[in-house]
Scaffold this active site. Structure first.
Site, mmCIF file in Angstrom:
data_model
loop_
_atom_site.group_PDB
_atom_site.id
_atom_site.type_symbol
_atom_site.label_atom_id
_atom_site.label_comp_id
_atom_site.label_asym_id
_atom_site.label_seq_id
_atom_site.Cartn_x
_atom_site.Cartn_y
_atom_site.Cartn_z
ATOM 1 N N GLY A 280 0.576 -1.203 -0.116
ATOM 2 C CA GLY A 280 -0.089 0.043 0.254
ATOM 3 C C GLY A 280 1.076 1.212 0.065
ATOM 4 N N CYS A 281 0.778 2.593 0.608
ATOM 5 C CA CYS A 281 1.400 3.356 0.225
ATOM 6 C C CYS A 281 2.576 3.106 0.953
ATOM 7 C CB CYS A 281 0.865 4.922 1.709
ATOM 8 S SG CYS A 281 1.286 5.889 1.774
#
Length: 223
Positions: free
Chosen positions: A28-29
């Site tokens: 993810g981020c």
């Protein structure tokens, strides 16, 4: 090139030495993901960047647009005598939800996909063994199938300087999109954990955004 890691004070561009290895994780981020790994004892340096796609030297905005095919990833360089790849894999599987395809939490898009890009063919087997073991644990808890992309790294492009160790920058937006499954990995075939339970006690995935709530300092291993 020299850019000193904001926490570990190591040069993120430095070539690896004899007792070191590199791996790349997409969870993810990359802001929150990087902090998960820089906190682990035995990690020499971390950086964030883009990998797994086609475009050379992409910008953050191009990657966010989804046109490059790249994922946001964390590059982890570790000392093989102090931390094992199985420790890193434990962190990887536990710190996000690998059953979410092309997203993590509220972040949607191929750039947020779950990914492991290895640099050494020798590590391929243990990566797949850890995946198999984690899938069994997920199955036992009625969770879905792992969607993680696993392949040899082809190229890695460092993200812009303001993204490096972003959560350690004063005034930064304390944001992490990860949605951990709260399922632990445990021992698996070929695992050789070097970190003590005391280290893992610093990560309580039951607490929402536990990585954001923790300090930036690396954890000491009391083994």
């Amino acid at each position: 090139n020299i850019f000193l890691h904001r926490i570990l004070n190591s040069n993120i561009f430095k070539e690896i030495e004899e007792n070191q290895e590199i791996i790349y994780f997409g969870c993810g981020c990359f802001w929150g993901a990087e902090k998960c790994f820089w906190k682990l004892p035995g990690v020499i340096t971390t950086s964030v960047g883009y990998a797994g796609g086609e475009k050379n030297n992409p910008t953050y905005y191009e990657v966010c647009s989804g046109i490059t095919g790249h994922a946001e990833v964390v590059k982890v360089v570790w000392n093989i005598n102090k931390i094992d790849i199985s420790d890193l894999l434990k962190m990887f599987w536990e710190c996000h939800d690998p059953t979410q395809k092309n997203r993590q939490g509220n972040d949607l898009g191929t750039q947020y996909r779950s990914a492991i890009y290895y640099t050494d063919e020798r590590n391929k087997e243990i990566i797949y063994l850890s995946k198999e073991a984690y899938q069994k644990r997920l199955n036992a808890n009625n969770m879905g199938l792992i969607e993680t992309e696993i392949k040899m790294i082809d190229s890695y492009y460092y993200a812009e300087e303001y993204h490096q160790q972003y959560l350690a920058i004063e005034g930064s937006r304390q944001y992490c999109s990860a949605s951990p499954t709260k399922i632990k990995l445990g021992n698996f075939k070929s695992s050789n954990y070097k970190l003590s339970n005391d280290v893992w006690d610093n990560f309580n995935w039951d607490i929402d955004k536990c990585v954001l709530r923790s300090n930036n300092k690396p954890i000491e291993n009391n083994n």
